[in-house]
Design a protein around this motif. Structure first.
Motif, PDB file in Angstrom:
ATOM      1  N   PRO A 175       0.808  -1.229   0.000  1.00  0.00           N
ATOM      2  CA  PRO A 175       0.000   0.000   0.000  1.00  0.00           C
ATOM      3  C   PRO A 175       0.834   1.268   0.000  1.00  0.00           C
ATOM      4  O   PRO A 175       0.523   2.228  -0.704  1.00  0.00           O
ATOM      5  N   SER A 176       1.912   1.270   0.795  1.00  0.00           N
ATOM      6  CA  SER A 176       2.764   2.457   0.861  1.00  0.00           C
ATOM      7  C   SER A 176       3.459   2.709  -0.475  1.00  0.00           C
ATOM      8  O   SER A 176       3.493   3.834  -0.981  1.00  0.00           O
ATOM      9  N   ILE A 177       4.013   1.645  -1.072  1.00  0.00           N
ATOM     10  CA  ILE A 177       4.698   1.788  -2.362  1.00  0.00           C
ATOM     11  C   ILE A 177       3.707   2.188  -3.439  1.00  0.00           C
ATOM     12  O   ILE A 177       4.001   3.018  -4.302  1.00  0.00           O
ATOM     13  N   ALA A 178       2.514   1.592  -3.393  1.00  0.00           N
ATOM     14  CA  ALA A 178       1.494   1.897  -4.396  1.00  0.00           C
ATOM     15  C   ALA A 178       1.066   3.357  -4.311  1.00  0.00           C
ATOM     16  O   ALA A 178       0.892   4.024  -5.338  1.00  0.00           O
ATOM     17  N   SER A 179       0.904   3.877  -3.106  1.00  0.00           N
ATOM     18  CA  SER A 179       0.482   5.270  -2.935  1.00  0.00           C
ATOM     19  C   SER A 179       1.504   6.232  -3.519  1.00  0.00           C
ATOM     20  O   SER A 179       1.155   7.287  -4.040  1.00  0.00           O
ATOM     21  N   GLN A 180       2.780   5.862  -3.424  1.00  0.00           N
ATOM     22  CA  GLN A 180       3.848   6.719  -3.926  1.00  0.00           C
ATOM     23  C   GLN A 180       4.019   6.620  -5.442  1.00  0.00           C
ATOM     24  O   GLN A 180       4.666   7.475  -6.051  1.00  0.00           O
ATOM     25  N   ASN A 181       3.455   5.571  -6.051  1.00  0.00           N
ATOM     26  CA  ASN A 181       3.645   5.355  -7.487  1.00  0.00           C
ATOM     27  C   ASN A 181       2.322   5.075  -8.197  1.00  0.00           C
ATOM     28  O   ASN A 181       2.262   4.279  -9.137  1.00  0.00           O
ATOM     29  N   LEU A 232       5.789 -13.013  -9.712  1.00  0.00           N
ATOM     30  CA  LEU A 232       5.229 -11.927 -10.509  1.00  0.00           C
ATOM     31  C   LEU A 232       3.711 -12.049 -10.629  1.00  0.00           C
ATOM     32  O   LEU A 232       2.988 -11.051 -10.613  1.00  0.00           O
ATOM     33  N   SER A 233       3.226 -13.278 -10.740  1.00  0.00           N
ATOM     34  CA  SER A 233       1.786 -13.493 -10.802  1.00  0.00           C
ATOM     35  C   SER A 233       1.125 -13.068  -9.497  1.00  0.00           C
ATOM     36  O   SER A 233       0.070 -12.424  -9.495  1.00  0.00           O
ATOM     37  N   ALA A 234       1.759 -13.420  -8.385  1.00  0.00           N
ATOM     38  CA  ALA A 234       1.229 -13.037  -7.082  1.00  0.00           C
ATOM     39  C   ALA A 234       1.250 -11.514  -6.917  1.00  0.00           C
ATOM     40  O   ALA A 234       0.324 -10.929  -6.344  1.00  0.00           O
ATOM     41  N   LEU A 235       2.302 -10.887  -7.469  1.00  0.00           N
ATOM     42  CA  LEU A 235       2.400  -9.437  -7.388  1.00  0.00           C
ATOM     43  C   LEU A 235       1.216  -8.782  -8.097  1.00  0.00           C
ATOM     44  O   LEU A 235       0.595  -7.854  -7.581  1.00  0.00           O
ATOM     45  N   ALA A 236       0.901  -9.260  -9.302  1.00  0.00           N
ATOM     46  CA  ALA A 236      -0.217  -8.690 -10.063  1.00  0.00           C
ATOM     47  C   ALA A 236      -1.523  -8.801  -9.280  1.00  0.00           C
ATOM     48  O   ALA A 236      -2.307  -7.848  -9.200  1.00  0.00           O
ATOM     49  N   ASP A 237      -1.760  -9.949  -8.689  1.00  0.00           N
ATOM     50  CA  ASP A 237      -2.987 -10.174  -7.922  1.00  0.00           C
ATOM     51  C   ASP A 237      -3.039  -9.260  -6.705  1.00  0.00           C
ATOM     52  O   ASP A 237      -4.047  -8.601  -6.436  1.00  0.00           O
ATOM     53  N   ASN A 238      -1.914  -9.207  -5.973  1.00  0.00           N
ATOM     54  CA  ASN A 238      -1.859  -8.378  -4.772  1.00  0.00           C
ATOM     55  C   ASN A 238      -2.005  -6.887  -5.101  1.00  0.00           C
ATOM     56  O   ASN A 238      -2.610  -6.127  -4.345  1.00  0.00           O
ATOM     57  N   LEU A 239      -1.457  -6.496  -6.262  1.00  0.00           N
ATOM     58  CA  LEU A 239      -1.509  -5.091  -6.644  1.00  0.00           C
ATOM     59  C   LEU A 239      -2.931  -4.633  -6.928  1.00  0.00           C
ATOM     60  O   LEU A 239      -3.321  -3.519  -6.569  1.00  0.00           O
ATOM     61  N   VAL A 240      -3.698  -5.460  -7.595  1.00  0.00           N
ATOM     62  CA  VAL A 240      -5.084  -5.094  -7.886  1.00  0.00           C
ATOM     63  C   VAL A 240      -5.855  -4.908  -6.587  1.00  0.00           C
ATOM     64  O   VAL A 240      -6.594  -3.930  -6.417  1.00  0.00           O
ATOM     65  N   ALA A 241      -5.671  -5.834  -5.667  1.00  0.00           N
ATOM     66  CA  ALA A 241      -6.348  -5.720  -4.371  1.00  0.00           C
ATOM     67  C   ALA A 241      -5.889  -4.458  -3.644  1.00  0.00           C
ATOM     68  O   ALA A 241      -6.696  -3.748  -3.025  1.00  0.00           O
ATOM     69  N   THR A 242      -4.589  -4.164  -3.740  1.00  0.00           N
ATOM     70  CA  THR A 242      -4.050  -2.962  -3.098  1.00  0.00           C
ATOM     71  C   THR A 242      -4.626  -1.698  -3.703  1.00  0.00           C
ATOM     72  O   THR A 242      -5.004  -0.757  -2.993  1.00  0.00           O
ATOM     73  N   LEU A 243      -4.729  -1.665  -5.043  1.00  0.00           N
ATOM     74  CA  LEU A 243      -5.290  -0.492  -5.721  1.00  0.00           C
ATOM     75  C   LEU A 243      -6.741  -0.246  -5.302  1.00  0.00           C
ATOM     76  O   LEU A 243      -7.168   0.899  -5.121  1.00  0.00           O
ATOM     77  N   GLU A 244      -7.488  -1.330  -5.164  1.00  0.00           N
ATOM     78  CA  GLU A 244      -8.886  -1.191  -4.756  1.00  0.00           C
ATOM     79  C   GLU A 244      -8.982  -0.577  -3.359  1.00  0.00           C
ATOM     80  O   GLU A 244      -9.852   0.251  -3.082  1.00  0.00           O
ATOM     81  N   VAL A 245      -8.063  -0.976  -2.483  1.00  0.00           N
ATOM     82  CA  VAL A 245      -8.036  -0.415  -1.127  1.00  0.00           C
ATOM     83  C   VAL A 245      -7.652   1.063  -1.181  1.00  0.00           C
ATOM     84  O   VAL A 245      -8.246   1.901  -0.493  1.00  0.00           O
ATOM     85  N   VAL A 246      -6.653   1.391  -2.024  1.00  0.00           N
ATOM     86  CA  VAL A 246      -6.212   2.781  -2.146  1.00  0.00           C
ATOM     87  C   VAL A 246      -7.348   3.662  -2.659  1.00  0.00           C
ATOM     88  O   VAL A 246      -7.557   4.778  -2.190  1.00  0.00           O
ATOM     89  N   VAL A 247      -8.096   3.161  -3.643  1.00  0.00           N
ATOM     90  CA  VAL A 247      -9.243   3.916  -4.168  1.00  0.00           C
ATOM     91  C   VAL A 247     -10.255   4.182  -3.059  1.00  0.00           C
ATOM     92  O   VAL A 247     -10.762   5.301  -2.898  1.00  0.00           O
TER      93      VAL A 247
END
Length: 331
Positions: free
Chosen positions: A104-110, A139-154
């Motif tokens: 979440p922290s990395i996603a918020s910054q980028n 990498l597959s796990a990263l993609a999955d986790n990132l989508v979930a993270t983006l939804e939380v950030v939104v």
């Protein structure tokens, strides 16, 4: 075959990311372009006098320009500058190696980079190219986790915007008359009530998202020709700037007195202190105190931030008023 499935799954994540990205864009547009219904109903009742002096003291408080000034030239060779894809790859590898709770922290910054489907397509390409099965799964796990993270950030972004809107509406509402109308120039009791509310919420008002909300309201009110509401928002920003400077501390009793006064009272206060009133001062001493505030408060804020722009404009207008009154009393 397993690698192909992994790549397809990652591309599907990219499609989901596009929807999340569009969601974020829609939230941003709604935030920037709409005045809350409560204020839309109240604002038309505002009365604005052509003799209102607040406009003089705060007319330069506008939405910061998105255009950058001239920048110094960097002497870099093309080979020294990483390509956009190299930067993206580095970010992907960094996130792949990060623990889930750090995303979440990395996603918020980028956000700009990772909310693009292109980012997820690059993850899929890197997964296809990876020879190590562990890296493919990572990498597959990263993609999955990132989508979930983006939804939380939104979700958090929307909640933060709602909180900011609620805070600003509460403060602006304190400027209304008992019958719900906004009258400009504001009456003294309304100014005191609003100043007290601003002082209570000073720390929350300093958040960039909250200040951005005020500017968004000003922009919308200006577009709708609700001049009274624009003036009230400008008054709010002036009060916040003064409270911030008082909290930072001033060693000048005259400046302290000015900061505690409403902007409409600056001229009368300055005339008294510059003509032998108590406490007495002169233009040079007062100007030096203002410059100290610039160094203690304005220069300590993030460059180009809303907070810095508001404080800088506030002190610039105060300096202008000091010079104006000083010239009048010296005649």
């Amino acid at each position: 075959e397993a690698g192909m499935r992994t790549g397809m799954q990652t591309r599907q994540m990219g499609a989901r990311a596009l929807l999340v990205g569009l969601s974020m864009l829609q939230s941003s547009m709604a935030f920037s372009l709409s005045l809350p219904p409560s204020l839309s109903r109240l604002a038309p009742h505002a009365h604005c006098s052509s003799s209102n002096s607040l406009a003089i003291a705060s007319s330069k408080l506008r939405v910061p320009s998105t255009q950058s000034g001239k920048r110094g030239k960097l002497q870099l060779r093309m080979s020294d500058k990483p390509s956009e894809q190299q930067l993206m790859d580095e970010l992907i590898l960094k996130m792949a190696a990060a623990a889930p709770y750090e995303l979440p922290s990395i996603a918020s910054q980028n956000l700009k980079e990772i909310s693009s489907p292109r980012f997820f397509l690059r993850i899929a390409s890197m997964s296809d190219e990876a020879e190590d099965e562990t890296r493919k799964q990572q990498l597959s796990a990263l993609a999955d986790n990132l989508v979930a993270t983006l939804e939380v950030v939104v979700q958090r972004t929307e909640e933060k915007l709602d909180d900011a809107a609620e805070l600003i509406q509460g403060i602006i509402s304190s400027a209304a008359e008992p019958n719900g109308e906004f009258i400009v120039p504001m009456k003294q009791d309304r100014i005191e009530t609003m100043r007290k509310r601003v002082a209570e919420k000073k720390q929350s008002l300093g958040d960039e998202g909250v200040l951005a909300t005020v500017f968004a309201y000003m922009k919308k009110a200006s577009e709708d020709r609700l001049d009274g509401m624009v003036v009230i928002c400008q008054k709010l920003l002036q009060m916040w700037a003064a409270e911030e400077l008082l909290a930072a501390g001033t060693s000048d009793k005259v400046l302290d007195r000015i900061l505690r006064a409403d902007a409409d009272e600056w001229s009368s206060v300055l005339q008294k202190v510059l003509t032998g009133g108590e406490p007495e001062t002169d233009k040079e001493a007062l100007s030096a105190s203002v410059q100290t505030c610039v160094e203690k408060v304005v220069l300590q804020k993030a460059s180009g931030s809303y907070g810095q722009r508001v404080q800088a404009e506030f002190l610039r207008e105060l300096m202008s008023k000091i010079r104006e009154v000083s010239a009048e009393v010296s005649k």
